[in-house]
Design an enzyme around this catalytic site. Structure first.
Site, PDB file in Angstrom:
ATOM      1  N   GLY A 109       0.773  -1.237   0.000  1.00 14.07           N
ATOM      2  CA  GLY A 109       0.000   0.000   0.000  1.00 14.07           C
ATOM      3  C   GLY A 109       0.806   1.288   0.000  1.00 14.07           C
ATOM      4  O   GLY A 109       0.359   2.318  -0.504  1.00 14.07           O
ATOM      5  N   GLU A 162       4.566   4.174   5.537  1.00 11.14           N
ATOM      6  CA  GLU A 162       3.320   3.406   5.508  1.00 11.14           C
ATOM      7  C   GLU A 162       2.188   4.244   4.905  1.00 11.14           C
ATOM      8  O   GLU A 162       2.182   5.467   5.040  1.00 11.14           O
ATOM      9  CB  GLU A 162       2.910   3.014   6.938  1.00 11.14           C
ATOM     10  CG  GLU A 162       3.184   1.569   7.296  1.00 11.14           C
ATOM     11  CD  GLU A 162       2.314   0.568   6.550  1.00 11.14           C
ATOM     12  OE1 GLU A 162       1.866   0.835   5.425  1.00 11.14           O
ATOM     13  OE2 GLU A 162       2.107  -0.515   7.106  1.00 11.14           O
ATOM     14  N   ASP A 185      -3.940   1.703  11.263  1.00  8.91           N
ATOM     15  CA  ASP A 185      -5.293   1.394  11.710  1.00  8.91           C
ATOM     16  C   ASP A 185      -5.194   0.936  13.170  1.00  8.91           C
ATOM     17  O   ASP A 185      -5.123   1.768  14.080  1.00  8.91           O
ATOM     18  CB  ASP A 185      -5.829   0.294  10.767  1.00  8.91           C
ATOM     19  CG  ASP A 185      -7.300   0.043  10.905  1.00  8.91           C
ATOM     20  OD1 ASP A 185      -7.765  -0.112  12.039  1.00  8.91           O
ATOM     21  OD2 ASP A 185      -8.016  -0.008   9.889  1.00  8.91           O
ATOM     22  N   LYS A 214      -5.915   6.432  11.009  1.00  9.36           N
ATOM     23  CA  LYS A 214      -7.267   6.205  11.535  1.00  9.36           C
ATOM     24  C   LYS A 214      -7.170   6.126  13.054  1.00  9.36           C
ATOM     25  O   LYS A 214      -7.201   5.057  13.653  1.00  9.36           O
ATOM     26  CB  LYS A 214      -7.815   4.878  10.997  1.00  9.36           C
ATOM     27  CG  LYS A 214      -8.549   4.976   9.689  1.00  9.36           C
ATOM     28  CD  LYS A 214      -9.291   3.674   9.427  1.00  9.36           C
ATOM     29  CE  LYS A 214      -9.868   3.676   8.036  1.00  9.36           C
ATOM     30  NZ  LYS A 214     -10.531   2.403   7.704  1.00  9.36           N
ATOM     31  N   ASP A 222      -5.974  -0.585  -1.456  1.00  6.51           N
ATOM     32  CA  ASP A 222      -6.703  -1.435  -2.402  1.00  6.51           C
ATOM     33  C   ASP A 222      -8.091  -1.819  -1.918  1.00  6.51           C
ATOM     34  O   ASP A 222      -8.423  -1.708  -0.737  1.00  6.51           O
ATOM     35  CB  ASP A 222      -5.916  -2.727  -2.638  1.00  6.51           C
ATOM     36  CG  ASP A 222      -5.983  -3.648  -1.417  1.00  6.51           C
ATOM     37  OD1 ASP A 222      -5.645  -3.192  -0.304  1.00  6.51           O
ATOM     38  OD2 ASP A 222      -6.399  -4.804  -1.570  1.00  6.51           O
TER      39      ASP A 222
HETATM   40  C1  PRP Z   1      -2.524  -2.186   5.500  1.00  7.96           C
HETATM   41  C2  PRP Z   1      -1.597  -0.994   5.601  1.00  7.96           C
HETATM   42  C3  PRP Z   1      -0.808  -1.299   6.837  1.00  7.96           C
HETATM   43  C4  PRP Z   1      -1.778  -2.066   7.699  1.00  7.96           C
HETATM   44  C5  PRP Z   1      -2.325  -1.153   8.750  1.00  7.96           C
HETATM   45  O1  PRP Z   1      -1.831  -3.208   4.866  1.00  7.96           O
HETATM   46  O2  PRP Z   1      -0.788  -0.850   4.470  1.00  7.96           O
HETATM   47  O3  PRP Z   1       0.335  -2.077   6.555  1.00  7.96           O
HETATM   48  O4  PRP Z   1      -2.818  -2.525   6.850  1.00  7.96           O
HETATM   49  O5  PRP Z   1      -3.173  -1.845   9.616  1.00  7.96           O
HETATM   50  P1  PRP Z   1      -2.899  -2.014  11.176  1.00  7.96           P
HETATM   51  O6  PRP Z   1      -2.459  -0.696  11.718  1.00  7.96           O
HETATM   52  O7  PRP Z   1      -4.256  -2.450  11.694  1.00  7.96           O
HETATM   53  O8  PRP Z   1      -1.875  -3.083  11.356  1.00  7.96           O
HETATM   54  P2  PRP Z   1      -2.518  -4.491   4.201  1.00  7.96           P
HETATM   55  O9  PRP Z   1      -2.326  -5.664   5.107  1.00  7.96           O
HETATM   56  O10 PRP Z   1      -3.917  -4.165   3.777  1.00  7.96           O
HETATM   57  O11 PRP Z   1      -1.583  -4.771   2.939  1.00  7.96           O
HETATM   58  P3  PRP Z   1      -1.247  -3.857   1.652  1.00  7.96           P
HETATM   59  O12 PRP Z   1      -0.354  -2.744   2.114  1.00  7.96           O
HETATM   60  O13 PRP Z   1      -0.553  -4.807   0.732  1.00  7.96           O
HETATM   61  O14 PRP Z   1      -2.554  -3.348   1.088  1.00  7.96           O
END
Ligand code: PRP
Length: 185
Positions: free
Chosen positions: A46, A102, A106, A134, A162
């Site tokens: 991401g 990043e 979340d 967030k 995505d």
């Molecule tokens: C998303 C984002 C962070 C993570 C945040 O990645 O890029 O790495 O989630 O969430 P958290 O704070 O609850 O841990 P994702 O796993 O969707 O993978 P991507 O980056 O390949 O879309």
């Protein structure tokens, strides 16, 4: 795959606002590390567009590397807290100024886990640069040194984020209209 216009509830952050804010973050990094080198670490996937735009605005010497972690169960959209590394860095980060890049924080589990892991490799410094925060979803506290935008708990996509792996190329951050989004189509 649906046309994004069918599932876009609203544009949350438009292209110009992203450009402007990313430039501001890069300027801040340029000032903080004046005369030094930094290694940007992209957490795939991401953060890719954000990191590319960020590095284009850096004037200090910089290098890049990527790593991947997996934290979500299959098909789920919630972080489990069960974070594991699926792709390691190519670079030895010892004695380097590292900035973790990043797209979104979340629950905080991903960044928190990656930070703990990288600290054991003894970088000279370790900071975190995040585009979207967030805040209300946080489960573990994480330090964010450079933040693009705090956002509400809305289901967002675009600019790296995505929906079932698509739409990462959109130049804006949009909110998904969940009533119109047909998953797994
Ligand atoms: C998303 C984002 C962070 C993570 C945040 O990645 O890029 O790495 O989630 O969430 P958290 O704070 O609850 O841990 P994702 O796993 O969707 O993978 P991507 O980056 O390949 O879309």
């Amino acid at each position: 795959m649906q046309d994004y216009r069918e599932i876009l509830a609203e544009i949350l952050i438009d292209e110009n606002s992203l450009k402007k804010r990313v430039k501001e973050l890069a300027d801040e990094i340029n000032r903080d590390y004046a005369g030094e080198q930094v290694l940007l670490i992209c957490i795939l996937r991401g953060a890719l567009p954000f990191m590319v735009d960020l590095m284009r605005n850096l004037t200090i010497q910089n290098s890049i590397d990527c790593m991947a972690v997996s934290s979500y169960g299959e098909g789920a959209r919630e972080s489990t807290g069960n974070v594991r590394m699926t792709l390691d860095l190519q670079t030895n980060i010892q004695d380097k100024n590292v900035i973790l890049v990043e797209d979104i924080v979340d629950s905080g589990h991903t960044i928190s886990h990656v930070l703990e892991m990288l600290k054991t490799r003894k970088p000279k410094s370790l900071k975190v640069c995040v585009l979207l925060d967030k805040v209300s979803r946080r489960e573990v506290s994480v330090p964010i040194d450079y933040l693009g935008f705090p956002i509400e708990n809305k289901f967002v996509f675009g600019y790296g984020l995505d929906l079932d792996e698509f739409y990462r190329n959109l130049p804006f951050v949009g909110v998904v209209d969940l009533n119109r989004y047909n998953q797994n189509e």
